[in-house]
Motif scaffolding. Structure first.
Motif, mmCIF file in Angstrom:
data_model
loop_
_atom_site.group_PDB
_atom_site.id
_atom_site.type_symbol
_atom_site.label_atom_id
_atom_site.label_comp_id
_atom_site.label_asym_id
_atom_site.label_seq_id
_atom_site.Cartn_x
_atom_site.Cartn_y
_atom_site.Cartn_z
ATOM 1 N N PHE A 126 -9.461 -29.806 27.755
ATOM 2 C CA PHE A 126 -10.894 -29.689 28.018
ATOM 3 C C PHE A 126 -11.686 -30.634 27.130
ATOM 4 N N THR A 127 -12.908 -30.894 27.528
ATOM 5 C CA THR A 127 -13.802 -31.733 26.731
ATOM 6 C C THR A 127 -14.952 -30.873 26.251
ATOM 7 N N SER A 128 -15.250 -30.981 24.951
ATOM 8 C CA SER A 128 -16.383 -30.227 24.416
ATOM 9 C C SER A 128 -17.410 -31.213 23.882
ATOM 10 N N HIS A 129 -18.663 -30.793 23.900
ATOM 11 C CA HIS A 129 -19.735 -31.682 23.454
ATOM 12 C C HIS A 129 -20.312 -31.222 22.115
ATOM 13 N N TYR A 130 -20.570 -32.175 21.242
ATOM 14 C CA TYR A 130 -21.074 -31.857 19.897
ATOM 15 C C TYR A 130 -22.148 -32.838 19.465
ATOM 16 N N ASP A 131 -23.004 -32.368 18.540
ATOM 17 C CA ASP A 131 -24.021 -33.250 17.970
ATOM 18 C C ASP A 131 -23.435 -34.134 16.879
ATOM 19 N N LEU A 132 -22.322 -33.684 16.290
ATOM 20 C CA LEU A 132 -21.784 -34.344 15.100
ATOM 21 C C LEU A 132 -20.269 -34.159 15.088
ATOM 22 N N VAL A 133 -19.537 -35.215 14.748
ATOM 23 C CA VAL A 133 -18.082 -35.073 14.640
ATOM 24 C C VAL A 133 -17.627 -35.589 13.279
ATOM 25 N N VAL A 134 -16.746 -34.814 12.635
ATOM 26 C CA VAL A 134 -16.162 -35.213 11.352
ATOM 27 C C VAL A 134 -14.657 -35.296 11.550
ATOM 28 N N SER A 135 -14.073 -36.461 11.290
ATOM 29 C CA SER A 135 -12.620 -36.570 11.430
ATOM 30 C C SER A 135 -11.942 -36.414 10.082
ATOM 31 N N ASN A 136 -11.059 -35.422 10.011
ATOM 32 C CA ASN A 136 -10.218 -35.211 8.823
ATOM 33 C C ASN A 136 -8.818 -35.743 9.113
ATOM 34 N N MET A 137 -8.668 -36.368 10.275
ATOM 35 C CA MET A 137 -7.391 -37.013 10.605
ATOM 36 C C MET A 137 -7.347 -38.322 9.839
ATOM 37 N N ASP A 138 -6.176 -38.717 9.387
ATOM 38 C CA ASP A 138 -5.979 -40.005 8.735
ATOM 39 C C ASP A 138 -6.778 -41.080 9.479
ATOM 40 N N VAL A 139 -7.496 -41.919 8.732
ATOM 41 C CA VAL A 139 -8.445 -42.829 9.376
ATOM 42 C C VAL A 139 -7.746 -43.876 10.255
ATOM 43 N N VAL A 140 -6.537 -44.285 9.871
ATOM 44 C CA VAL A 140 -5.814 -45.257 10.689
ATOM 45 C C VAL A 140 -5.545 -44.653 12.061
ATOM 46 N N ASN A 141 -5.050 -43.414 12.071
ATOM 47 C CA ASN A 141 -4.742 -42.765 13.348
ATOM 48 C C ASN A 141 -5.999 -42.339 14.110
ATOM 49 N N THR A 142 -7.086 -42.060 13.394
ATOM 50 C CA THR A 142 -8.342 -41.750 14.090
ATOM 51 C C THR A 142 -8.736 -42.947 14.952
ATOM 52 N N PHE A 143 -8.678 -44.140 14.354
ATOM 53 C CA PHE A 143 -9.049 -45.325 15.133
ATOM 54 C C PHE A 143 -8.011 -45.650 16.191
ATOM 55 N N ARG A 144 -6.736 -45.683 15.791
ATOM 56 C CA ARG A 144 -5.696 -46.122 16.734
ATOM 57 C C ARG A 144 -5.520 -45.155 17.903
ATOM 58 N N LYS A 145 -5.588 -43.854 17.614
ATOM 59 C CA LYS A 145 -5.258 -42.879 18.669
ATOM 60 C C LYS A 145 -6.475 -42.259 19.343
ATOM 61 N N LEU A 146 -7.540 -42.025 18.573
ATOM 62 C CA LEU A 146 -8.677 -41.302 19.164
ATOM 63 C C LEU A 146 -9.807 -42.226 19.598
ATOM 64 N N LEU A 147 -9.824 -43.462 19.034
ATOM 65 C CA LEU A 147 -10.903 -44.407 19.360
ATOM 66 C C LEU A 147 -10.326 -45.781 19.690
ATOM 67 N N PRO A 148 -9.321 -45.836 20.573
ATOM 68 C CA PRO A 148 -8.646 -47.129 20.779
ATOM 69 C C PRO A 148 -9.572 -48.218 21.334
ATOM 70 N N ASP A 149 -10.667 -47.817 21.976
ATOM 71 C CA ASP A 149 -11.553 -48.831 22.553
ATOM 72 C C ASP A 149 -12.687 -49.250 21.621
ATOM 73 N N ALA A 150 -12.783 -48.568 20.485
ATOM 74 C CA ALA A 150 -13.846 -48.931 19.539
ATOM 75 C C ALA A 150 -13.411 -50.141 18.715
ATOM 76 N N ARG A 151 -14.369 -50.765 18.024
ATOM 77 C CA ARG A 151 -14.019 -51.881 17.140
ATOM 78 C C ARG A 151 -13.134 -51.335 16.004
ATOM 79 N N GLN A 152 -11.996 -51.954 15.762
ATOM 80 C CA GLN A 152 -11.058 -51.453 14.750
ATOM 81 C C GLN A 152 -11.305 -52.197 13.424
ATOM 82 N N PRO A 153 -11.622 -51.484 12.357
ATOM 83 C CA PRO A 153 -11.835 -52.163 11.073
ATOM 84 C C PRO A 153 -10.499 -52.615 10.468
ATOM 85 N N GLU A 154 -9.944 -53.697 11.050
ATOM 86 C CA GLU A 154 -8.559 -54.088 10.742
ATOM 87 C C GLU A 154 -8.291 -54.293 9.251
#
Ligand code: FAD
Length: 515
Positions: free
Chosen positions: A292-320
């Motif tokens: 399911f998809t849920s909607h939020y005003d604010l998101v905080v990722s406590n997932m390792d930042v490398v995997n947050t970008f690679r797995k959850l935001l693959p289409d965003a600009r990656q701070p290589e």
């Protein structure tokens, strides 16, 4: 009210949830595992011979800066002692060398200085000066680096920053920790003892800047502590507080995507495993997914930042540049149920390698374990007697290990077990192998798979480079205005205290109208 989602119930995720709930947010925490705490969790083993139960804290064993935990209860208007109890340790660690030298590091500075003078012939004032210098360095660093975002102009234009610039030469940015310690101490064993603090954030004392000599300040000046109900009670008590504040935890629920629209995060895609049935080898027999998809005003990722970008935001600009920084070391942990008690051992014990430089050269230069590793042995049953059957001890043995680059870990583990048994048997004068009645192992692969840490690193990026503090990701997203990052892989760094501070910085930015 406004809504916030937290990805991951690691210590920084839980702390963020509490802080946002206090600010009036409705908070959902999504956690892939069936339990909270990530690395800060606990488990039990049954002895094969006695059938007795041993309890182990899975990850962290040293508790410093407990006031950062207390702060969360106070922030919520609660009495910390109603939730969480801990004691201050009189001795911080017992040190052992293969040549039979033994030294106890006492919390009391004068007693510790007398001990180093008696055992190693090191003048007491060397030790006292070192601990004082550590406090001075910490004082300058704390306000500049630890309580603020390094990525906001305001951090660099205030009185604390000015003090920081003036004291820059004292911070030791331009020499290594080992170099500074060799200049301070005559005895190589004391140099080795203080070089060890580089490992508290997974770094190499022969490369990391002397600035990290602030770390002993935490242990000797603020103090080393032990939670009365084990390290896992830090997690348990904070989850309880969060739930009392209305935070909803969703376990067995993995976030698979951060959904964005323009420069905003609008929600999360999650995959929830309900009715999961596992066999004893943790193999999943049946499970029912819901997506399911849920909607939020604010998101905080406590997932390792490398995997947050690679797995959850693959289409965003990656701070290589940041994502590709070398990672900190990892750990190889043996959890052993031991059918005996040892009066010469304490809560924290170190058995040093005979060649510390070679050990780090192997870890960071060759990505392998050294054949004569430094062994950290933690025994919580020394303070919490029900952690092992009567007359027995629960041994948590941690070796510094390279992060996971695809080594043959099964072979590495077998060799390391032999080396550990040999070294401990030599130091303790007994056949340790015959005392082990149950065992579990955690290695860089399992650290990676259980907590989604990139390469199984314990502390995110390594701090071997003097610019490392600037090469950790900020606590906010440069691209999405309502996305924040917390935990050991982002600013200010790994370890429980810094993770708690990351939650403070991120949520204060998220909820301040000035941002
Ligand atoms: P983590 O503990 O890394 O947890 C992250 C959580 O997020 C996990 O539960 C994971 O399942 C969840 N998650 C990730 N991705 C998703 C997703 N997509 N969806 C849902 N959930 C997700 N620190 C000390 O202070 N003292 C010590 O003595 C010490 N010793 C250590 C010894 C070992 C063996 C280890 C492993 C670590 C040690 N540390 C120590 C470091 C300390 O444990 C960590 O820095 C700290 O616990 C990290 O917390 P975190 O908030 O970053 O989250």
């Amino acid at each position: 009210s406004k809504s916030a989602a937290i990805i991951g119930a690691g210590i920084a995720g839980i702390a963020s949830a509490i802080r946002l709930a206090v600010q009036g947010y409705t908070v959902d925490v999504f956690e892939a595992n069936a339990y909270p705490g990530g690395k800060l969790s606990s488990f039990e083993l049954t002895g094969a011979d006695t059938g007795g139960i041993y309890r182990f804290d899975a990850g962290p064993s040293l508790f410093t800066m407990p006031h950062l935990v207390d702060d969360l209860f106070r922030l919520a208007g609660r009495n910390p002692a109603d939730y969480f109890e801990y004691l201050r340790l009189d001795e911080t660690c017992r040190y052992f060398w293969d040549d039979a030298t033994r030294l106890t590091a006492w919390a009391d500075h004068d007693r510790f200085a007398r001990e180093t003078e008696t055992v190693l012939g090191e003048p007491a004032d060397h030790l006292l000066a070192h601990l004082h210098d550590s406090a001075v360095k910490y004082d300058v660093t704390e306000k500049l680096f630890l309580h603020r975002s390094l990525h906001k102009v305001s951090t660099w234009l205030n009185r604390d920053a000015l003090r920081g610039y003036l004291n820059l030469p004292r911070l030791g940015v331009f020499s290594t920790m080992n170099h500074a310690n060799e200049r301070r101490f005559r005895h190589p064993k004391l140099v080795q003892l203080f070089n060890r603090y580089a490992t508290y954030n997974g770094s190499d004392p022969y490369q990391t800047p002397a600035t990290l000599n602030i770390i002993p300040h935490l242990e000797y000046n603020i103090g080393a502590f032990f939670p009365k109900n084990g390290m896992v009670s830090i997690t348990g008590s904070l989850v309880k507080l969060a739930e009392d504040l209305g935070v909803r935890f969703h376990f067995n629920t993995k976030v698979t995507q951060i959904v964005t629209e323009g420069k905003q995060v609008v929600g999360l895609k999650v995959k929830s495993e309900k009715l999961k049935v596992e066999n004893k080898r943790n193999e999943i027999l049946t499970s029912h997914f819901s997506l399911f998809t849920s909607h939020y005003d604010l998101v905080v990722s406590n997932m390792d930042v490398v995997n947050t970008f690679r797995k959850l935001l693959p289409d965003a600009r990656q701070p290589e540049r940041i994502l590709r920084q070398p990672k900190s070391s990892s750990g190889l942990i043996f959890y052993w149920g031991i059918k005996r008690e040892f009066a010469e051992l304490g809560l924290h014990n170190i058995f040093f390698s005979n060649d510390y430089r070679a050990e780090f050269e192997h870890l960071f230069g060759q990505n392998e374990l050294y054949h004569d590793p430094t062994i950290y042995l933690n025994i919580t049953s020394k303070h919490k007697s029900d952690d092992a059957p009567p007359g027995h001890e629960n041994w948590f043995i941690l070796l510094n290990a390279p992060n996971n680059t695809g080594q043959n870990w099964d072979a590495v583990i077998d060799r390391a077990r032999e080396n550990v048994i040999q070294k401990l048997s030599h130091n303790l004068g007994v056949d340790v192998a015959s005392l082990i009645e149950t065992e579990a192992v955690l290695d860089p692969r399992t650290i990676e798979s259980r907590t989604s840490s990139s390469q199984g690193a314990l502390y995110g990026n390594s701090s071997n480079n003097r610019f490392a503090a600037f090469l950790r990701h900020a606590n906010f997203s440069h691209e999405f205005s309502n996305l924040y990052f917390v935990g050991g892989s982002v600013h200010p760094g790994g370890g429980i205290p810094l993770c708690l501070l990351s939650a403070k910085i991120a949520t204060e930015m998220a909820t301040s109208s000035k941002q």
